[in-house]
Write a protein that holds these residues in place. Structure first.
Motif, PDB file in Angstrom:
ATOM      1  N   ILE A   1       6.254 -27.203  34.939  1.00 56.93           N
ATOM      2  CA  ILE A   1       7.600 -27.697  35.171  1.00 56.93           C
ATOM      3  C   ILE A   1       8.421 -26.749  36.041  1.00 56.93           C
TER       4      ILE A   1
ATOM      5  N   THR B   1       2.583 -34.632  31.251  1.00 62.17           N
ATOM      6  CA  THR B   1       1.528 -34.083  32.083  1.00 62.17           C
ATOM      7  C   THR B   1       0.231 -34.684  31.581  1.00 62.17           C
TER       8      THR B   1
ATOM      9  N   MET C   1       8.825 -27.115  39.918  1.00 62.03           N
ATOM     10  CA  MET C   1       9.608 -28.189  40.540  1.00 62.03           C
ATOM     11  C   MET C   1      10.361 -27.659  41.766  1.00 62.03           C
TER      12      MET C   1
ATOM     13  N   THR D   1       4.036 -36.529  37.889  1.00 59.74           N
ATOM     14  CA  THR D   1       5.445 -36.892  37.808  1.00 59.74           C
ATOM     15  C   THR D   1       5.670 -38.349  38.194  1.00 59.74           C
TER      16      THR D   1
ATOM     17  N   ASP E   1      18.874 -34.620  38.725  1.00 59.60           N
ATOM     18  CA  ASP E   1      19.023 -35.055  37.339  1.00 59.60           C
ATOM     19  C   ASP E   1      19.736 -34.006  36.481  1.00 59.60           C
TER      20      ASP E   1
ATOM     21  N   TYR F   1      15.310 -23.777  38.611  1.00 57.00           N
ATOM     22  CA  TYR F   1      14.062 -23.205  39.142  1.00 57.00           C
ATOM     23  C   TYR F   1      14.268 -22.534  40.496  1.00 57.00           C
TER      24      TYR F   1
ATOM     25  N   LEU G   1      11.445 -37.833  43.976  1.00 57.31           N
ATOM     26  CA  LEU G   1      10.069 -38.026  43.508  1.00 57.31           C
ATOM     27  C   LEU G   1       9.018 -37.945  44.612  1.00 57.31           C
TER      28      LEU G   1
ATOM     29  N   SER H   1       5.900 -32.222  28.337  1.00 56.63           N
ATOM     30  CA  SER H   1       6.534 -31.022  28.854  1.00 56.63           C
ATOM     31  C   SER H   1       8.016 -31.107  28.569  1.00 56.63           C
ATOM     32  N   THR H   2       8.693 -30.018  28.786  1.00 55.02           N
ATOM     33  CA  THR H   2      10.137 -30.033  28.643  1.00 55.02           C
ATOM     34  C   THR H   2      10.751 -30.166  30.021  1.00 55.02           C
ATOM     35  N   GLY H   3      12.001 -30.525  30.054  1.00 53.43           N
ATOM     36  CA  GLY H   3      12.704 -30.587  31.318  1.00 53.43           C
ATOM     37  C   GLY H   3      12.591 -31.946  31.963  1.00 53.43           C
ATOM     38  N   ALA H   4      12.613 -31.937  33.278  1.00 52.97           N
ATOM     39  CA  ALA H   4      12.763 -33.177  34.011  1.00 52.97           C
ATOM     40  C   ALA H   4      11.516 -34.049  33.946  1.00 52.97           C
ATOM     41  N   VAL H   5      10.392 -33.433  33.748  1.00 51.45           N
ATOM     42  CA  VAL H   5       9.152 -34.196  33.785  1.00 51.45           C
ATOM     43  C   VAL H   5       8.731 -34.549  32.370  1.00 51.45           C
TER      44      VAL H   5
ATOM     45  N   ILE I   1       4.892 -28.531  41.886  1.00 48.51           N
ATOM     46  CA  ILE I   1       4.604 -29.134  40.582  1.00 48.51           C
ATOM     47  C   ILE I   1       3.623 -30.296  40.698  1.00 48.51           C
TER      48      ILE I   1
ATOM     49  N   GLY J   1       1.422 -29.195  37.777  1.00 47.93           N
ATOM     50  CA  GLY J   1       1.911 -29.764  36.535  1.00 47.93           C
ATOM     51  C   GLY J   1       2.791 -28.819  35.735  1.00 47.93           C
TER      52      GLY J   1
ATOM     53  N   VAL K   1      18.728 -31.218  35.681  1.00 47.68           N
ATOM     54  CA  VAL K   1      17.789 -30.276  35.073  1.00 47.68           C
ATOM     55  C   VAL K   1      16.745 -29.819  36.094  1.00 47.68           C
TER      56      VAL K   1
END
Lengths: 338, 404
Positions: free
Chosen positions: B297, A311, B300, A286, B278, B355, B285, A304-308, B291, B295, B280
């Protein structure tokens, strides 16, 4: 093996000095059997691009590296160490031959793997590593002529996740600075630079502005390590091992060495800006600074989808991957003359 | 050497020993390759535990011993064991705060701020994983390399370059030679990183907390009673109204438990809706949670549910210390997440974090409910842990304190 064939026409089939010496020795008397092995050394050097005369600009802890990154900032090395594993040479028949490493504090053969720590910094000046250096990997191969080198940047998976704190751990895996304990492994590469600060030119401190505010950072870190791992110890597997298979066809270890080009490594990075996450890029999936790093060193992006956004999984590359600048030998790691 | 003065330990009884050996046998079916010491005692060490408890897992490569624990106690409290000689483990893990530091975020030996809140160490031997969000650190020995040698952030600040100086500082103290010799008989080298790590890990495993007022009340000790509020808080805690017990379950009040009889060790992590920077689901950070390791999502903002033992003395709370009081913790849960207003750092509506754990939205708590829950949580404070001299800083004389 077929990928090497195109290089054979111009392969440098030089006999090593050791092999020549052994021939000479054979002429002298009959008592000493001809040696069956010859010494080999794979040497490394840090460079910052090419000088105006076309030769590599070899740099050390004492050097000021000019024009780094997208902002073209001057910088100094603070650390430059990395692991190299399973070194092989390619013989005249095109066969990969493992180099039997000499035993010393920088290299070892452990199980099926051989591993060496290359250390191009000496803890002087801005450098903040340790004083011993190790610029070359040494070992032996069967007598013959060799025309290429193959190795992997990083610690092999079988060794990467063992308990580094065990009293059975041996050098070079005991180098405390290379522990990447937060993900139960090692830093495959630890390359760090301090950019100069406009407000205090020549100090090479506090030159990195954080976009989120707060005190400036001093060091831009590039720590390459295995990521997205599950399991522990010997059972660990990593979605992004981030070990880099390299091959240099037509490489002659007696006349050439491997350059680590910092200008190329940081070509897409803005070294004076820190956007969050780990300072610089520590292989975090990230981390905004990693996107530029992956791009340079040959990453595939897995969206990826979403905030990130990404990868990264740079280890999925084949050695033929056209995006792998490391492998192509054009940028970050490449052969230069000794 | 005196053993921990846990008054809970009255008698051991053959029944407890039988239960332990049975569970140890059952534990073999798990398919794990980890070799562990499942015994109640090894060498001169015996676990001083309530008779209902199975001992924690101890790596075969680092069996417990009194000498190792005592050496570890010294090293844990010794500021000389840091890069610049200014900070000990115990400077961020203070005994009187159940081995936390009272700060929102810890500060390392060089003054660098840690992104996360220093965690308590009580009963750490029973933790399946050891940090806020890292599923890969399962042994104290491996985890300890992070604070000792980590560079992001710098904690103890040891490096290859300054380690010889730190070791020399230890060697200069005549107490250490015999302690290393006693702790690691037969090992030719002394003062190795491995030995330092194994000793401190052994000390950490000895930090047991099972003598809170709750423990004494639960086992029916004479004269120990709960107030009406505490008793109601206890009931609420274990109810489908407050939902606390799903993640803070069992004898250690967490859901990542590993003991010598564990058949299946689960290591869940949870997003409790603290952030949504954000829109979503994003977390700041420097603290993204699970995550960072997977990795994935949907991981998170997922962090480990900490043990609630001694939670009354471990404020502030959450992975980043951003929740000041127990009352604030309960407010966040009762609201279904935390809202950080526009203009504030990390603004966003954590209630809408996609999430977030499914359990958070169903929690309903009145003001009285919260007061009762807090009253119960404060019964989990164990004064023995906070004051036991076996855990205490040995550098106590003015001269030693000055030198250290």
């Amino acid at each position: 093996m077929q990928q090497h064939s195109k290089n054979f026409s111009f392969a440098l089939a030089a006999l090593s000095a050791a092999a020549l010496a052994s021939l000479a020795a054979c002429g002298g008397g009959g008592d000493t059997p001809a040696p069956t092995t010859q010494a080999v050394a794979l040497e490394f050097a840090a460079i910052n691009g090419i000088k105006s005369d076309g030769t590599p600009n070899v740099v050390t802890c004492a050097s000021t590296l000019s024009g780094l990154g997208t902002s073209g900032v001057d910088a100094k090395i603070t650390d430059l160490r990395f692991y190299v594993s399973n070194l092989k040479l390619i013989n005249a028949a095109g066969v990969e031959v493992a180099v039997k490493l000499d035993a010393n504090e920088f290299q070892a053969t452990i199980g099926a793997d051989s591993i060496a720590l290359v250390d191009l910094e000496d803890d002087t000046g801005v450098c903040a590593g340790d004083s011993p250096m190790n610029i070359k990997i040494t070992g032996t191969v069967p007598v013959g002529s060799y025309s290429g080198a193959i190795f992997t940047i990083g610690v092999p998976a079988a060794l990467n996740h063992l308990n580094a704190a065990a009293n059975t751990t041996v050098a070079p895996l005991t180098n405390n600075d290379m522990f990447w304990a937060w993900t139960s492994g090692y830093k495959h590469m630890k390359i760090e630079v301090n950019p100069d600060a406009a407000a205090a030119a020549g100090t090479f401190t506090s030159g990195i502005v954080k976009t989120a505010g707060g005190a400036n950072n001093s060091t831009f870190n590039f720590h390459l390590g295995s990521a997205n791992c599950t399991g522990v110890d010997a059972a660990a597997t990593c979605g992004s091992p981030n070990t880099l298979p390299m091959q240099f066809s037509g490489f002659n270890a007696s006349t050439q060495r491997i350059a680590v080009d910092l200008k190329a490594l940081f070509a897409a990075s803005n070294l004076v800006s820190e956007g969050g996450g780990a300072p610089g890029c520590m292989s975090g999936n990230t981390d905004p600074e990693c996107a530029a790093m992956w791009n340079v060193i040959g990453s595939q992006f897995k969206t990826s989808t979403g905030a990130v956004v990404v990868t990264p999984a740079i280890s999925d590359l084949s050695v033929q991957d056209s995006t792998n600048a490391f492998f192509r030998g054009e940028t970050v790691l490449r052969p230069i003359a000794k | 050497m005196a053993r921990p003065s846990l008054s809970v330990v009255k008698a051991w009884g053959g029944l407890a020993a039988l239960a332990i050996s049975l569970s140890a046998l059952l534990g073999c079916g798990g398919g794990s390759t980890t070799t562990v010491d499942t015994g109640l005692s090894s060498g001169d060490w015996s676990w001083q535990l309530p008779s209902t408890l199975t001992p924690p897992v101890v790596p075969l490569s680092n069996p417990m011993s009194q000498a190792k624990v005592e050496l570890g106690r010294h090293l844990f409290h010794d500021r000389r064991l840091s890069g610049n000689g200014t900070q000990s483990c115990s400077d961020c893990h203070l005994q009187e705060k159940a081995f936390t530091d009272g700060r929102a975020r810890a500060v390392g030996s060089t003054g660098e701020a840690h992104p996360r809140n220093a965690q308590g160490l009580a009963n750490v031997a029973y933790n399946a994983t050891l940090t806020w969000a890292n599923p890969l650190l399962t042994d104290l020995e491996q985890q300890m390399l992070v604070p000792l040698f980590g560079t992001n952030p710098v904690e103890m600040g040891l490096t290859n370059s300054n380690l010889p100086d730190a070791i020399a500082r230890l060697r200069a103290d005549p107490r250490y030679d015999p302690m290393f010799a006693a702790a690691f008989p037969g090992e030719a080298e002394t003062y190795t990183v491995s030995q330092i790590v194994r000793a401190i890990a052994s000390f950490q495993r000895s930090l047991m907390s099972f003598d809170s007022r709750f423990d004494r009340w639960a086992r029916g000790d004479a004269g120990v009673v709960f107030s009406a509020s505490e008793a109601r808080g206890y009931q609420l805690f274990n109810s489908e109204q407050a939902e606390c017990f799903h993640c803070h379950v069992g004898f250690n009040f967490n859901d990542q438990l590993r003991h010598a009889g564990s058949k299946l060790v689960k290591t869940p992590f949870h997003n409790t809706g603290l952030y949504n920077i954000d829109g979503v689901g994003g977390f700041p950070l420097d603290n993204v949670g699970l995550i960072a390791f997977t990795g994935v999502i949907s991981d998170m903002g997922k962090f480990r549910a900490p043990s609630l033992r001694n939670v009354g003395v471990t404020a502030p709370y959450a992975h980043d210390g951003s929740v000041a009081t127990l009352e604030d913790v309960l407010d966040n849960y009762a609201n279904g997440g935390r809202v950080i207003g526009t203009g504030l750092p990390h603004a966003g509506d954590g209630r809408l974090n996609p999430y977030k754990s499914d359990l958070i939205p169903v929690i309903r708590l009145s003001a009285q409910d919260k007061a009762d829950l807090v009253a119960f949580l404060r019964t989990l404070t164990d004064d023995d842990l906070l004051t036991n001299p076996l855990y205490a800083n040995p550098f106590t004389t003015p001269a030693a304190a000055a030198a250290n």
